[in-house]
Design a protein around this motif. Structure first.
Motif, PDB file in Angstrom:
ATOM      1  N   GLU A 219       0.657  -1.334  -0.121  1.00 29.70           N
ATOM      2  CA  GLU A 219      -0.144  -0.118  -0.066  1.00 29.70           C
ATOM      3  C   GLU A 219       0.747   1.283   0.122  1.00 29.70           C
ATOM      4  N   ASN A 220       2.373   1.033   0.091  1.00 27.05           N
ATOM      5  CA  ASN A 220       3.225   2.458   0.142  1.00 27.05           C
ATOM      6  C   ASN A 220       3.012   3.252  -1.276  1.00 27.05           C
ATOM      7  N   ALA A 221       2.910   4.322  -1.171  1.00 25.33           N
ATOM      8  CA  ALA A 221       2.931   5.359  -2.515  1.00 25.33           C
ATOM      9  C   ALA A 221       4.029   4.993  -3.568  1.00 25.33           C
ATOM     10  N   PRO A 222       3.912   4.919  -4.612  1.00 25.63           N
ATOM     11  CA  PRO A 222       4.961   4.608  -5.585  1.00 25.63           C
ATOM     12  C   PRO A 222       6.265   5.526  -5.514  1.00 25.63           C
ATOM     13  N   ALA A 223       7.251   5.252  -5.801  1.00 25.41           N
ATOM     14  CA  ALA A 223       8.460   6.149  -5.578  1.00 25.41           C
ATOM     15  C   ALA A 223       8.511   7.125  -6.822  1.00 25.41           C
ATOM     16  N   THR A 224       8.889   8.269  -6.558  1.00 27.17           N
ATOM     17  CA  THR A 224       8.935   9.632  -7.680  1.00 27.17           C
ATOM     18  C   THR A 224      10.334   9.546  -8.383  1.00 27.17           C
TER      19      THR A 224
ATOM     20  N   GLU B  86       8.186  -2.579  -4.776  1.00 25.00           N
ATOM     21  CA  GLU B  86       8.963  -1.544  -5.646  1.00 25.00           C
ATOM     22  C   GLU B  86       8.691  -2.107  -7.107  1.00 25.00           C
ATOM     23  N   ALA B  87       8.597  -1.244  -7.904  1.00 26.68           N
ATOM     24  CA  ALA B  87       8.347  -1.240  -9.351  1.00 26.68           C
ATOM     25  C   ALA B  87       9.497  -2.073  -9.980  1.00 26.68           C
ATOM     26  N   PRO B  88       9.355  -3.221 -10.800  1.00 25.68           N
ATOM     27  CA  PRO B  88      10.311  -3.972 -11.259  1.00 25.68           C
ATOM     28  C   PRO B  88      11.097  -3.270 -12.335  1.00 25.68           C
ATOM     29  N   PRO B  89      12.270  -3.607 -12.726  1.00 25.51           N
ATOM     30  CA  PRO B  89      13.007  -2.806 -13.724  1.00 25.51           C
ATOM     31  C   PRO B  89      12.584  -3.113 -15.042  1.00 25.51           C
ATOM     32  N   ILE B  90      12.599  -2.292 -16.084  1.00 23.64           N
ATOM     33  CA  ILE B  90      11.891  -2.499 -17.360  1.00 23.64           C
ATOM     34  C   ILE B  90      13.375  -2.197 -18.343  1.00 23.64           C
ATOM     35  N   PRO B  91      13.453  -3.228 -19.323  1.00 25.68           N
ATOM     36  CA  PRO B  91      14.620  -3.509 -20.029  1.00 25.68           C
ATOM     37  C   PRO B  91      14.555  -2.152 -21.033  1.00 25.68           C
ATOM     38  N   VAL B  92      15.967  -1.456 -21.196  1.00 24.73           N
ATOM     39  CA  VAL B  92      16.335  -0.404 -22.277  1.00 24.73           C
ATOM     40  C   VAL B  92      17.001  -0.753 -23.413  1.00 24.73           C
TER      41      VAL B  92
END
Length: 471
Positions: free
Chosen positions: A248-253, A399-405
């Motif tokens: 429930e924590n707010a997403p990181a900015t 935490e949001a997962p990393p997304i490939p670049v």
């Protein structure tokens, strides 16, 4: 729970200063040494360990105290001495005793004590008691709870990091075939090196929560203490549940740019390690690393020569190293040096933090890949971007997962796979050749780090490169 008190002093704690510190408990305490003299213990007359005084560490890297202890710490100019005093909460007076040891050091040498207000110079008397006598066994596990399967360490500091002490505990636990479970209050964060060291079973970060009791700080699974270890709670159907506070924590900015790559070198007496890491750091930050070391705090000024010498001394065993950036740009790297079938390999993961109004340098990635291919023997490189804290601390929440670049495949593997096959993946992307046209590496652009479908593209690309059948 260990209560840590840290003395930051401009001068080295010499023998007289240490003796003055050790008299914080009066003349009735015993003194013992362990770990080849690297740790001095104050013990009660009945053998109970009260306070452990670590060997002082000379820190040459600016900003380390603020990074690890928070913005309210008073950090002396570099170089300064970092002395950790750990108190066991098995004895109520031990915390005050640790504060008196650290306070006496700074009273003689100058500097400051963390946490603020912990320092005193008073004599702290401890209650009489009976307990099993301590030993001088360097192999003994100095943990809070030890069972047949699990070693438990209780800790409480704003950022829990991979100190030399914790690193030694982790090695001993692993060698003994045990799990390491670190239990903290919910306000504690982990450093990236410690998070990496704890990743994967059987080790855990256990977070205390007033609502559910305990949960795993990395997965969110609700835990309970059963049969001498922390294990997930399951319902009647065998399903696990996640702690409410974890999700429930707010997403990181902020955002974190991750650059994970391997370079391989032919064995050579003139080989200098760390050059590839320095190249990546400079390309993405405009500066070289500030410091390096084997644990936190990272205390040595950046030196490829010293890094290489340590790896040579430890060879053929692997060498695990850390590097950190300057305070204005959060950046930290893990660096593993190993023997490879075709030479010496460096496996590097560099993570950089950016605020909401800062732009990660994605436009520099292709040029970096080109340089690593041309000058450093790049084997592969995966670049990712994700929403996460700018300061790189790991919170006990989702935490949001990393997304490939992008993904880069080195020239040797492209040649082994076959250039025609490697440059025609069954996905909508056009690889960019890097290096000589007759034997190039290939750079595969995957996106700008905002579309999670890039993982599907990367998986299909990997399957193609391994000649696996399509799903």
């Amino acid at each position: 729970m260990m209560k840590d008190v840290i003395a930051l002093t401009p001068d080295m704690p010499d023998a007289s200063a240490v003796v003055a510190g050790l008299f914080a408990g009066g003349p009735g305490l015993d003194v013992g040494a362990g770990h080849d003299g690297a740790v001095i213990q104050l013990r009660a007359a009945d053998g109970r360990p009260l306070v452990s005084l670590e060997a002082p560490l000379l820190v040459h890297v600016p900003g380390e105290a603020e990074r690890l202890l928070g913005g309210d710490v008073s950090e002396p100019p570099v170089p300064y001495w970092w002395t950790e005093v750990r108190a066991s909460t098995a004895v109520p007076e031990a915390g005050a005793l640790a504060g008196s040891v650290a306070g006496r050091l700074t009273a003689l040498l100058g500097g400051s004590v963390w946490p603020a207000g912990a320092a005193t110079t008073e004599v702290v008397r401890t209650a009489e008691g009976t307990a099993q006598a301590a030993t001088d066994d360097d192999d003994a596990l100095t943990v809070d709870v030890l069972t047949d399967s699990t070693a438990v360490v209780l800790a409480d500091r704003p950022l829990l990091v991979l100190t030399a002490w914790l690193s030694a505990i982790l090695r001993k636990v692993t060698d003994a075939g045990l799990a390491l479970h670190i239990v903290t209050p919910p306000h504690v964060r982990l450093s990236l090196p410690l998070r990496t060291a704890l990743a994967g079973a059987p080790n855990r970060w256990v977070v205390q929560d007033p609502e559910c009791g305990y949960y795993d700080g990395l997965s969110g699974a609700v835990l309970h203490w059963q049969n001498g270890t922390f294990t997930p709670v399951v319902d009647e159907t065998g399903e696990r549940s996640a702690a409410k506070v974890f999700t429930e924590n707010a997403p990181a900015t902020g955002r974190q740019l991750g650059v994970a790559f391997r370079v391989t070198h032919r064995p050579d007496d003139s080989l200098v390690l760390g050059r590839a890491l320095e190249t990546a750091w400079s390309a993405l930050t405009g500066a070289t690393p500030a410091g390096w070391g084997t644990a936190e705090p990272i205390n040595l000024r950046w030196s490829k020569g010293q890094l290489t010498n340590l790896a040579r001394e430890r060879s053929p065993e692997p060498t695990h190293l850390l590097a950190v950036g300057h305070p204005d740009r959060p950046a930290i790297a893990t660096h593993r040096v190993t023997r490879a079938p075709d030479g010496v390999a460096e496996d590097i993961t560099l993570t950089l933090g950016y605020g909401e109004d800062e732009t990660p340098p994605l436009d520099a990635i292709e040029a970096l890949a080109r340089t690593l291919v041309a000058e450093h023997g790049l084997t592969s490189m995966l670049v990712t971007l994700r929403r996460a804290r700018r300061d790189l601390a790991v919170p006990p929440s989702l935490e949001a997962p990393p997304i490939p670049v992008s993904f880069t495949l080195g020239a040797e593997d492209v040649h082994t796979i076959g250039l025609d096959h490697a440059r025609r993946p069954p996905v909508d992307l056009q690889p960019v050749p890097l290096g000589p046209t007759t034997r190039p590496a290939l750079y595969y652009p995957l996106g700008d780090g905002t579309d999670a479908q890039a993982w599907t593209v990367l998986q299909r690309l990997h399957a193609h490169l391994r000649n696996e059948p399509a799903d």
